[in-house]
Design a protein around this motif. Structure first.
Motif, mmCIF file in Angstrom:
data_model
loop_
_atom_site.group_PDB
_atom_site.id
_atom_site.type_symbol
_atom_site.label_atom_id
_atom_site.label_comp_id
_atom_site.label_asym_id
_atom_site.label_seq_id
_atom_site.Cartn_x
_atom_site.Cartn_y
_atom_site.Cartn_z
ATOM 1 N N GLY A 1 0.818 -1.120 0.106
ATOM 2 C CA GLY A 1 -0.120 -0.054 -0.070
ATOM 3 C C GLY A 1 0.748 1.113 0.038
ATOM 4 O O GLY A 1 0.309 2.563 0.275
ATOM 5 N N HIS A 2 1.936 1.177 -0.491
ATOM 6 C CA HIS A 2 2.966 2.262 -0.232
ATOM 7 C C HIS A 2 2.572 3.421 -1.288
ATOM 8 O O HIS A 2 3.233 4.539 -1.073
ATOM 9 C CB HIS A 2 4.459 1.893 -0.333
ATOM 10 N N ALA A 3 1.975 3.143 -2.352
ATOM 11 C CA ALA A 3 1.447 4.243 -3.203
ATOM 12 C C ALA A 3 0.703 5.274 -2.604
ATOM 13 O O ALA A 3 0.804 6.353 -2.836
ATOM 14 C CB ALA A 3 0.667 3.767 -4.581
ATOM 15 N N ALA A 4 0.056 4.926 -1.488
ATOM 16 C CA ALA A 4 -0.767 5.807 -0.589
ATOM 17 C C ALA A 4 0.185 6.826 -0.081
ATOM 18 O O ALA A 4 -0.179 8.141 -0.198
ATOM 19 C CB ALA A 4 -1.406 4.981 0.539
ATOM 20 N N TYR A 5 1.344 6.451 0.369
ATOM 21 C CA TYR A 5 2.111 7.551 0.841
ATOM 22 C C TYR A 5 2.574 8.583 -0.280
ATOM 23 O O TYR A 5 2.773 9.697 -0.055
ATOM 24 C CB TYR A 5 3.144 7.001 1.826
#
Lengths: 292, 286
Positions: free
Chosen positions: B35-39
């Motif tokens: 889910g690091h695209a969220a950051y």
């Protein structure tokens, strides 16, 4: 009140589609202890095989359905043989399996993008979707059909797991795969059976989802909600998966019906976070304890 | 042509910064994230909105984007990092999607699905290279420090590390926060490079890509991560004409790497340690 019951029925119908996905996913998880992200691929494969079979057999749902189920089951077995078997025979690091399953999910999704194009397709009207009235309620016959077939399939699965020899082996393997192997269970065959069952259930949900919405290569994305349902119910527990799915489906439909349809996805993930905060093992999950 | 090449290099730098963050978390601390695209999205939107609507200097805006990403990561990390293995991976998907959905639905601030156009184009080649170089030096210093060793201890054996007195929960959260900071910065630079933002740019596929690149380069290798990012970015750019097959090949490569070389291109080795070792054997011989 009527609209509440209406949304409740819609929710249970959607939840039972999630349940089919979540149970297959949980079955694989309970044996191999990794999240099979390619599960959505099996669903899409089932949907597309059904679509093409319907066109070429002149809308015969029985043959098409059977072909879709077997096709998705075989896809699941092939996926396991090609991608997971070499890894699990060499290491016990589930991270590698996780990443390989991500890769397989991309491969299957884009296989259908190439074969069928990215267009949205509607399955020919073979399943009854007409509404009928029951007092003041208008219930879609499709919702009842989905609910009925799901219950039938889940009871069938339960029967298979409880009463047959292979069912016993699967339950043993879910407890401890290595010990089951030591007791003379053919592990490779067992895993193939589990994947076949998972693919089968995914195909059924794939057909239902493509009737409910439309069919497109990224439809497998919806399995994420089934993963969430499995986590809410408790990873690795089949009853938990069903319970979680029904809760999720109902929550989603009630939100869509009474608050806003844009918020439904946020509610789903909110439920996930809430579960992880309050009860990380899920509603019916076993407590995961580290072995020292 | 030269502009196109420059664009690819800038994109490589941005992707490397984001991948370095994920590498710190997945490769060095052993926490699998999807889910690091969220950051990145948080960093990008913060930078975009601050520079456009509030006339903040872009450098400050990028930093604020990074810090905001850290704040979100901390809030998310404290409860969820207690979870082990797949639970965190699935939770991270959920959180990643939630952030994307919030951006998509918060129309008054982010213009929702229509996207945010007209951001200043501040990410030039020197800026991107400068950020990459600085952050690489910072990362390699973190990894050499006691913190880096603690991260690796958490990855290699969580139980033994906690028995040895490492506060593993603290290090896991710290690792998540640093990685979120890098992704936030990368997002801010991305905003300045693309000058246009859309929620779909930061979907699950982007998150998967970030993790895949790290795995491809080598779990536990900083130079491997940068090398892997460079290769993947270049290949995806070159294959753009056959975009239909691009993703298929990409997925297949991921599977093949896991089957045949699960430790990735570089394994746990660093590029410079390869030279060093050759140097040492040469010394032994002489």
């Amino acid at each position: 009140m009527e609209s509440f019951i209406q949304q409740l029925i819609n929710g249970l119908s959607l939840g039972s589609v999630y349940a089919l996905i979540a149970v297959g996913y949980s079955l694989v998880y309970s044996i191999l202890l990794f999240s099979n992200f390619a599960h959505g691929g099996f669903l899409v494969t089932g949907g597309y095989i059904c679509y093409y079979a319907l066109i070429s057999t002149g809308n015969n749902i029985w043959i098409s359905g059977l072909l879709a189920l077997c096709g998705a089951g075989l896809t699941a077995i092939i996926t396991e043989r090609l991608a997971y078997k070499p890894i699990r025979e060499r290491t016990s690091v589930t991270l590698y399996l996780l990443i390989a399953s991500m890769g397989m999910s991309i491969v299957i999704e884009n296989f259908w993008v190439i074969m069928a194009g990215g267009r949205f397709r509607a399955i020919p009207p073979v399943l009854p979707t007409y509404p009928f009235k029951m007092g003041n309620l208008t219930i879609s016959s499709f919702d009842l059909l989905v609910f009925g077939i799901t219950i039938l399939l889940l009871f069938g699965l339960e029967f298979f797991l409880q009463k047959t020899k292979w069912g016993l082996a699967i339950r043993a393997a879910a407890y401890d795969l290595r010990v089951a192997a030591l007791m003379g269970v053919n592990v490779n065959k067992l895993i193939s059976i589990v994947f076949f069952l998972a693919g089968l259930l995914a195909a059924v949900s794939g057909i239902f989802l493509s009737v409910r919405y439309t069919l497109y290569p990224q439809l497998g994305f919806i399995t994420i909600k089934a993963f969430v349902a499995a986590v809410v119910g408790g990873l690795g527990s089949l009853r938990g998966a069903v319970l979680g799915s029904l809760i999720l489906g109902t929550a989603e439909m009630l939100t869509a019906g009474f608050i806003s349809s844009q918020l439904r996805d946020i509610v789903v993930f909110g439920l996930l976070v809430l579960t992880l905060l309050l009860r990380p093992t899920g509603l019916l999950g076993k407590a995961v304890s580290e072995k020292v | 042509m030269l502009v196109y090449l420059e664009g690819i290099i800038i994109l490589m730098c941005i992707n490397s910064i984001a991948a370095m963050g994920v590498s710190l978390l997945t490769g060095f601390t052993g926490i699998f994230t999807l889910g690091h695209a969220a950051y990145m999205a948080i960093g990008a939107y913060t930078t975009g909105i601050l520079t456009m609507k509030h006339d903040v200097h872009w450098l400050l805006a990028v930093m604020i984007g990074g810090i905001l990403a850290v704040a979100v990561a901390y809030l998310i990390g404290v409860p969820t990092l207690k979870l082990m293995g797949d639970y965190f991976a699935i939770a991270s998907i959920g959180l990643g999607e939630t952030v994307r959905l919030i951006i998509e639905n918060w129309e008054s601030l982010t213009r929702g699905a229509r996207g945010l156009p007209g951001i200043d184009s501040f990410t030039t080649l020197p800026v991107a290279l400068g950020f990459l170089l600085t952050l690489t030096i910072v990362t390699s210093n973190i990894l050499k420090s006691s913190y880096g060793r603690a991260f690796k201890a958490c990855r290699d054996d969580y139980l033994v590390a906690s028995l040895l007195g490492f506060d593993t929960a603290k290090y896991r959260i710290l690792s998540l926060c640093i990685s979120a900071f890098y992704c936030g910065i990368a997002g801010g630079l991305f905003a300045g490079f693309m000058t246009f933002l859309q929620p779909t740019m930061f979907d699950l596929q982007k998150s998967t890509e970030l993790t895949a690149v790290v795995v491809f380069g080598g779990l536990g290798s900083l130079s491997g991560t940068i090398l892997g990012t460079a290769i993947i970015t270049l290949v995806t750019e070159l294959f753009r004409p056959i975009s239909q097959y691009r993703m298929l090949i990409y997925g297949a490569v991921l599977v093949l790497v896991m089957v045949f070389k699960p430790e990735g291109l570089m394994g746990e080795k660093e590029l410079w340690s390869l030279f060093k070792r050759r140097d040492e054997t040469w010394r032994k011989r002489s």
